[in-house]
Structure formats: C-alpha cells, structure tokens
Motif scaffolding. Sequence first.
Motif, mmCIF file in Angstrom:
data_model
loop_
_atom_site.group_PDB
_atom_site.id
_atom_site.type_symbol
_atom_site.label_atom_id
_atom_site.label_comp_id
_atom_site.label_asym_id
_atom_site.label_seq_id
_atom_site.Cartn_x
_atom_site.Cartn_y
_atom_site.Cartn_z
ATOM 1 N N UNK A 30 0.910 -1.292 0.011
ATOM 2 C CA UNK A 30 -0.049 -0.057 0.034
ATOM 3 C C UNK A 30 0.801 1.344 -0.017
ATOM 4 N N UNK A 31 1.956 1.118 0.571
ATOM 5 C CA UNK A 31 2.903 2.348 0.700
ATOM 6 C C UNK A 31 3.446 2.550 -0.745
ATOM 7 N N UNK A 32 3.724 1.598 -1.467
ATOM 8 C CA UNK A 32 4.253 1.764 -2.939
ATOM 9 C C UNK A 32 3.146 2.176 -3.671
ATOM 10 N N UNK A 33 2.139 2.199 -3.520
ATOM 11 C CA UNK A 33 0.959 2.686 -4.143
ATOM 12 C C UNK A 33 0.776 3.930 -3.985
ATOM 13 N N UNK A 34 1.334 4.874 -2.858
ATOM 14 C CA UNK A 34 1.228 6.230 -2.693
ATOM 15 C C UNK A 34 1.911 7.234 -3.738
ATOM 16 N N UNK A 35 1.186 8.040 -4.441
ATOM 17 C CA UNK A 35 1.755 8.720 -5.560
ATOM 18 C C UNK A 35 2.881 9.670 -5.339
ATOM 19 N N UNK A 36 3.196 10.025 -4.190
ATOM 20 C CA UNK A 36 4.311 10.753 -4.018
ATOM 21 C C UNK A 36 5.534 9.770 -3.415
ATOM 22 N N UNK A 37 5.487 8.815 -3.486
ATOM 23 C CA UNK A 37 6.403 7.593 -3.207
ATOM 24 C C UNK A 37 7.499 7.476 -4.086
ATOM 25 N N UNK A 38 8.914 7.793 -3.980
ATOM 26 C CA UNK A 38 9.783 7.261 -5.024
ATOM 27 C C UNK A 38 10.462 6.088 -4.775
ATOM 28 N N UNK A 39 10.597 5.619 -3.435
ATOM 29 C CA UNK A 39 10.820 4.233 -3.273
ATOM 30 C C UNK A 39 10.683 3.983 -1.812
ATOM 31 N N UNK A 40 10.413 2.555 -1.610
ATOM 32 C CA UNK A 40 10.070 2.053 -0.170
ATOM 33 C C UNK A 40 10.521 0.640 -0.046
#
Length: 104
Positions: A30-40
């Motif tokens: 779900x975090x990787x689906x966040x639009x502002x995320x570059x990498x996680x």
Amino acid sequence: MTQFTNLAFFRARPGQTRALGAALRAFVAPTRAESERLNYNLHRSLDEADVWLVYENWRSAEGLDAHMKAPHLQAFLEVAPNLIAGDIRLRRFSMISSLATQGA
C-alpha cells in the motif's frame, strides 16, 4: 527536485521478530501505491535478526506527511507497541546532492 528520505529502525520484542516482519511487510504494497513515493524498501539486519529498517524516499514533504497519516501506517502504529522493543528510531533527511545515475 528536493527528495525527502526517512530511515526507520525497529527492534522486535523478544519472540516477536516474525510477527514484526509480517506487520512491516503488510504495508509495503500500500505504501508503494502512494503517488508521492519514490521508493520504499524493507530490510532486515544481517547482524541482529531482531532489527528491521525501512528506507523510503518521497517527492515532497507533503507526500511524506500524507504517508505518515495514511490508514495502513496508522493501523501498524496501533499494533507496534506489542511488537517493538523501545521506540521506533526515525531519522528524516533531505537530499543535498543530485540524484546519482547508473554507473556514477
């Protein structure tokens, strides 16, 4: 572009390493689906099996702030005291250098 980086360190309570790992893995997608995320990325220490690290980069401070309020992170924070020994060690950084390119 200013990039914001979080390093979050977690130490599992005795006997809770597997449960902590499962809880941390559950919010990777779900975090990787966040639009502002570059990498996680989730990491486990090679030296201390009870120590986990989340390395994450965000496009903006607003994106990072939105992540910190996201339902999947809030759900983790509710169960975290049962899984984590001590506090989550959170370190925030802003990138000073330019982004590295492949081979540089």
